[in-house]
Design a protein around this motif. Structure first.
Motif, PDB file in Angstrom:
ATOM      1  N   SER A 265       0.860  -1.190   0.000  1.00 12.37           N
ATOM      2  CA  SER A 265       0.000   0.000   0.000  1.00 12.37           C
ATOM      3  C   SER A 265       0.886   1.225   0.000  1.00 12.37           C
ATOM      4  N   ASP A 266       0.287   2.345  -0.348  1.00 12.08           N
ATOM      5  CA  ASP A 266       1.030   3.603  -0.265  1.00 12.08           C
ATOM      6  C   ASP A 266       0.122   4.701   0.260  1.00 12.08           C
ATOM      7  N   CYS A 267      -0.786   5.195  -0.598  1.00 11.51           N
ATOM      8  CA  CYS A 267      -1.546   6.392  -0.230  1.00 11.51           C
ATOM      9  C   CYS A 267      -2.536   6.160   0.911  1.00 11.51           C
ATOM     10  N   LYS A 268      -3.105   4.969   0.969  1.00  9.22           N
ATOM     11  CA  LYS A 268      -4.160   4.626   1.936  1.00  9.22           C
ATOM     12  C   LYS A 268      -5.341   5.588   1.859  1.00  9.22           C
ATOM     13  N   GLY A 270      -7.200   5.497  -1.323  1.00  6.40           N
ATOM     14  CA  GLY A 270      -7.964   5.061  -2.486  1.00  6.40           C
ATOM     15  C   GLY A 270      -7.558   5.742  -3.771  1.00  6.40           C
ATOM     16  N   GLU A 271      -6.308   6.219  -3.854  1.00  8.04           N
ATOM     17  CA  GLU A 271      -5.904   6.970  -5.038  1.00  8.04           C
ATOM     18  C   GLU A 271      -4.860   6.248  -5.896  1.00  8.04           C
ATOM     19  N   CYS A 272      -3.894   5.545  -5.259  1.00  5.87           N
ATOM     20  CA  CYS A 272      -2.770   5.006  -6.037  1.00  5.87           C
ATOM     21  C   CYS A 272      -3.054   3.627  -6.627  1.00  5.87           C
ATOM     22  N   GLY A 273      -3.947   2.856  -6.015  1.00  5.63           N
ATOM     23  CA  GLY A 273      -4.288   1.527  -6.515  1.00  5.63           C
ATOM     24  C   GLY A 273      -3.302   0.439  -6.133  1.00  5.63           C
ATOM     25  N   LEU A 274      -2.246   0.771  -5.390  1.00  5.07           N
ATOM     26  CA  LEU A 274      -1.241  -0.243  -5.046  1.00  5.07           C
ATOM     27  C   LEU A 274      -1.821  -1.389  -4.236  1.00  5.07           C
ATOM     28  N   CYS A 275      -2.809  -1.113  -3.428  1.00  3.76           N
ATOM     29  CA  CYS A 275      -3.342  -2.142  -2.525  1.00  3.76           C
ATOM     30  C   CYS A 275      -4.401  -3.025  -3.194  1.00  3.76           C
ATOM     31  N   CYS A 305     -10.109  -1.743  -3.497  1.00  6.67           N
ATOM     32  CA  CYS A 305      -8.977  -1.135  -2.805  1.00  6.67           C
ATOM     33  C   CYS A 305      -9.263  -1.222  -1.305  1.00  6.67           C
ATOM     34  N   CYS A 307      -7.779  -0.295   1.296  1.00  8.91           N
ATOM     35  CA  CYS A 307      -7.414   0.798   2.205  1.00  8.91           C
ATOM     36  C   CYS A 307      -8.617   1.671   2.521  1.00  8.91           C
TER      37      CYS A 307
END
Ligand code: FES
Length: 327
Positions: A265-268, A270-275, A305, A307
């Motif tokens: 995860s990164d932004c937590k 709901g913006e980056c989509g990593l999770c 997502c 997060c």
């Protein structure tokens, strides 16, 4: 992937209710020094929710004075409990913060700017409007809220922007026409927006339909605006042999981490989509609260997502983790 955080103690020096549900807090760092921030910057704040320490993000509001941070917290009665906990804080209470961080930076030099705020999404845009006015930029702001009383910072924004500020009150049946507003912008204009997910999705759709460069549309959400209030829901993960409940005050990402499921995860927010992870089935309702997945992907309900997104009922999920892939 986790960002390394440095936490710092601050003291609440001022508390002001600026609308019936928005409280402004002035925070003074323990060393008396608050680094300067630019429009779009936010703080991470530690808050105790039902005895457990959790992290929330709050945009910084207004111009830095070198000694304080100013944030505004909307009380979300159907939320996960963070904002209600923030509302229990009193003058001189200590809270730990990290930041400022900025993933929503204002890029100067565009021929024109449109700022679009929904509800508490006004907070990062206040500083941006001040900066753009100081730079004599061509700027307009559209600011919507459910009721007139919920238009936080209205008087200073009217003083700053005059007739370049237009307000929209849903209760009075006033709504923004995103397609018309975008069509009226000059070429290479930039649009900055912050607000609830449905508003951001509508703006993104109108921007895409206009054929403008996506890089000129910048948005940020507060990751907490869902279709229904946060409630506990059940998660089943067959490949991991897991069956557990996610409490109303916890995110799915936090619950997965507690259960030992490896996530990135990164932004937590709901913006980056990593999770993003796979949804195998939904028995109930899935509440997508991110702005990363497209409306088509959300309708298909086969990814979410964790997060920010939640559910009612039972979700059957799979993670990206595979036992045959070394970590
Ligand atoms: S961590 Fe960025 S969308 Fe979930």
């Amino acid at each position: 992937m986790k960002l390394v955080q440095t936490w710092q103690s601050t003291t609440i020096t001022t508390l002001t209710d600026i609308t019936p549900t928005v409280r402004e807090l002035l925070l003074r760092p323990s060393d008396g020094h608050a680094p300067r921030w630019d429009g779009g910057a936010h703080l991470q704040v530690h808050v105790m929710v039902n005895g457990a320490e959790q992290t929330r993000h709050y945009s910084l509001v207004g111009q830095p004075d070198g000694e304080h941070y100013r944030i505004a917290v909307k009380r979300m009665d159907g939320g996960r409990g963070g904002s209600k906990a923030m509302w229990t804080l009193a003058l001189n209470d200590a809270i730990n913060i990290s930041g400022p961080h900025n993933h929503f930076a204002l890029e100067l030099g565009a021929p024109s700017y449109l700022l679009v705020a929904g509800g508490i999404g006004i907070t990062p845009l206040v500083t941006m409007a001040q900066t753009l006015i100081a730079k004599k930029a061509d700027v307009r702001m559209l600011y919507g809220a459910r009721t007139r009383a919920e238009l936080a910072f209205l008087a200073p924004l009217q003083g700053l922007l005059g007739d370049r500020l237009q307000t929209f009150v849903a209760e009075e049946n006033q709504h923004m026409d995103f397609a018309a507003e975008i069509a009226a912008l000059p070429a290479k204009a930039q649009l900055y927006t912050c607000g609830p997910v449905p508003m951001l999705e509508a703006i993104r759709a109108a921007w895409k339909a206009s054929g403008r460069r996506l890089a000129h549309l910048r948005f940020e959400t507060f990751g907490s605006s869902g279709s229904f209030p946060a409630v506990a829901f059940r998660v089943v993960m067959p490949r991991h042999g897991l069956d557990f409940m996610v409490p109303a005050q916890q995110t799915l990402l936090e619950a997965l981490s507690d259960k030992g499921v490896q996530t990135i995860s990164d932004c937590k927010r709901g913006e980056c989509g990593l999770c993003a992870m796979d949804v195998l089935s939904v028995d109930g309702k899935l509440d997508h609260r991110d702005v990363f997945l497209s409306p088509h992907e959300k309708a298909a309900c086969n990814r979410l997502c964790p997060c920010v997104s939640r559910a009612e009922g039972t979700l059957t999920l799979d993670s990206a983790w595979r036992s045959d892939i070394p970590n």
